[in-house]
Design a protein around this motif. Structure first.
Motif, PDB file in Angstrom:
ATOM      1  N   LEU A   1       0.832  -1.206   0.000  1.00  0.00           N
ATOM      2  CA  LEU A   1       0.000   0.000   0.000  1.00  0.00           C
ATOM      3  C   LEU A   1       0.868   1.259   0.000  1.00  0.00           C
ATOM      4  O   LEU A   1       0.583   2.209  -0.728  1.00  0.00           O
ATOM      5  N   ASN A   2       1.919   1.246   0.790  1.00  0.00           N
ATOM      6  CA  ASN A   2       2.817   2.401   0.825  1.00  0.00           C
ATOM      7  C   ASN A   2       3.573   2.575  -0.480  1.00  0.00           C
ATOM      8  O   ASN A   2       3.859   3.705  -0.881  1.00  0.00           O
TER       9      ASN A   2
ATOM     10  N   ASP B   1       0.759   3.981  -3.148  1.00  0.00           N
ATOM     11  CA  ASP B   1       0.295   5.355  -2.927  1.00  0.00           C
ATOM     12  C   ASP B   1       0.562   5.749  -1.477  1.00  0.00           C
ATOM     13  O   ASP B   1      -0.248   5.451  -0.586  1.00  0.00           O
TER      14      ASP B   1
ATOM     15  N   GLN C   1       0.268   8.497   0.072  1.00  0.00           N
ATOM     16  CA  GLN C   1      -0.646   9.466   0.686  1.00  0.00           C
ATOM     17  C   GLN C   1      -1.968   8.846   1.153  1.00  0.00           C
ATOM     18  O   GLN C   1      -2.725   9.482   1.871  1.00  0.00           O
ATOM     19  N   THR C   2      -2.276   7.641   0.759  1.00  0.00           N
ATOM     20  CA  THR C   2      -3.539   7.008   1.139  1.00  0.00           C
ATOM     21  C   THR C   2      -3.493   6.619   2.611  1.00  0.00           C
ATOM     22  O   THR C   2      -2.540   5.986   3.063  1.00  0.00           O
ATOM     23  N   PRO C   3      -4.524   6.987   3.393  1.00  0.00           N
ATOM     24  CA  PRO C   3      -4.561   6.549   4.799  1.00  0.00           C
ATOM     25  C   PRO C   3      -4.740   5.022   4.859  1.00  0.00           C
ATOM     26  O   PRO C   3      -5.643   4.477   4.222  1.00  0.00           O
ATOM     27  N   PRO C   4      -3.889   4.359   5.617  1.00  0.00           N
ATOM     28  CA  PRO C   4      -3.886   2.886   5.585  1.00  0.00           C
ATOM     29  C   PRO C   4      -4.887   2.204   6.507  1.00  0.00           C
ATOM     30  O   PRO C   4      -4.922   0.975   6.549  1.00  0.00           O
TER      31      PRO C   4
ATOM     32  N   PRO D   1      -7.811  -0.082   4.485  1.00  0.00           N
ATOM     33  CA  PRO D   1      -7.228  -1.243   3.798  1.00  0.00           C
ATOM     34  C   PRO D   1      -6.543  -2.220   4.759  1.00  0.00           C
ATOM     35  O   PRO D   1      -6.626  -3.427   4.567  1.00  0.00           O
TER      36      PRO D   1
END
Length: 138
Positions: A50-51, A54, A56-59, A62
């Motif tokens: 995930l990192n 992207d 910037q996406t709050p994890p 997910p």
């Protein structure tokens, strides 16, 4: 045939309660360790993926999905492992009670026969009592 087998299995359990309790606790510990490892490893790999995709996406959402899915898959996989372990335990105790020679066992399992478990047949009174009850009802 099924009922006779279930009865024989019950009496095997009744004659060896300490063996089954001890090895079941060990099996449950291994299941817990296995599920925990699968969940942690899946969550870590999911977080890294995930990192990388992207940053910037709050994890949070997910990661919750990764953990939930990993728990379900890990539990299903480790339940199959637990069933196999219980089957091997059943076969080990049954072969000890029947007095089978080591020649009939796979080479990989022969070392298990040397494990010092409490003597089989300690619960023989349970089977004798059940048989005498059956005779009284006839």
């Amino acid at each position: 045939p099924f009922c006779e087998s279930a009865k024989a299995s019950f009496y095997l359990l009744a004659r060896n309660p300490l063996n089954f309790a001890l090895l079941s606790m060990f099996g449950n510990l291994l299941r817990w360790i296995g599920v925990s490892f699968i969940v942690v490893a899946s969550a870590l790999v999911g977080f890294l993926c995930l990192n990388l995709m992207d940053p910037q996406t709050p994890p949070v959402a997910p990661m919750a999905a990764f953990v939930l899915l990993a728990y379900m898959v890990g539990s299903a996989f480790m339940n199959v492992f637990g069933l196999a372990a219980d089957t091997i335990l059943h076969c080990l105790l049954a072969s000890k009670e029947m007095g089978l020679s080591d020649e009939r066992l796979p080479k990989q399992l022969r070392s298990l026969r040397e494990v010092r478990l409490p003597a089989a047949g300690q619960g023989r009174a349970v089977e004798d009592a059940a048989q005498s009850q059956g005779e009284n009802h006839e």
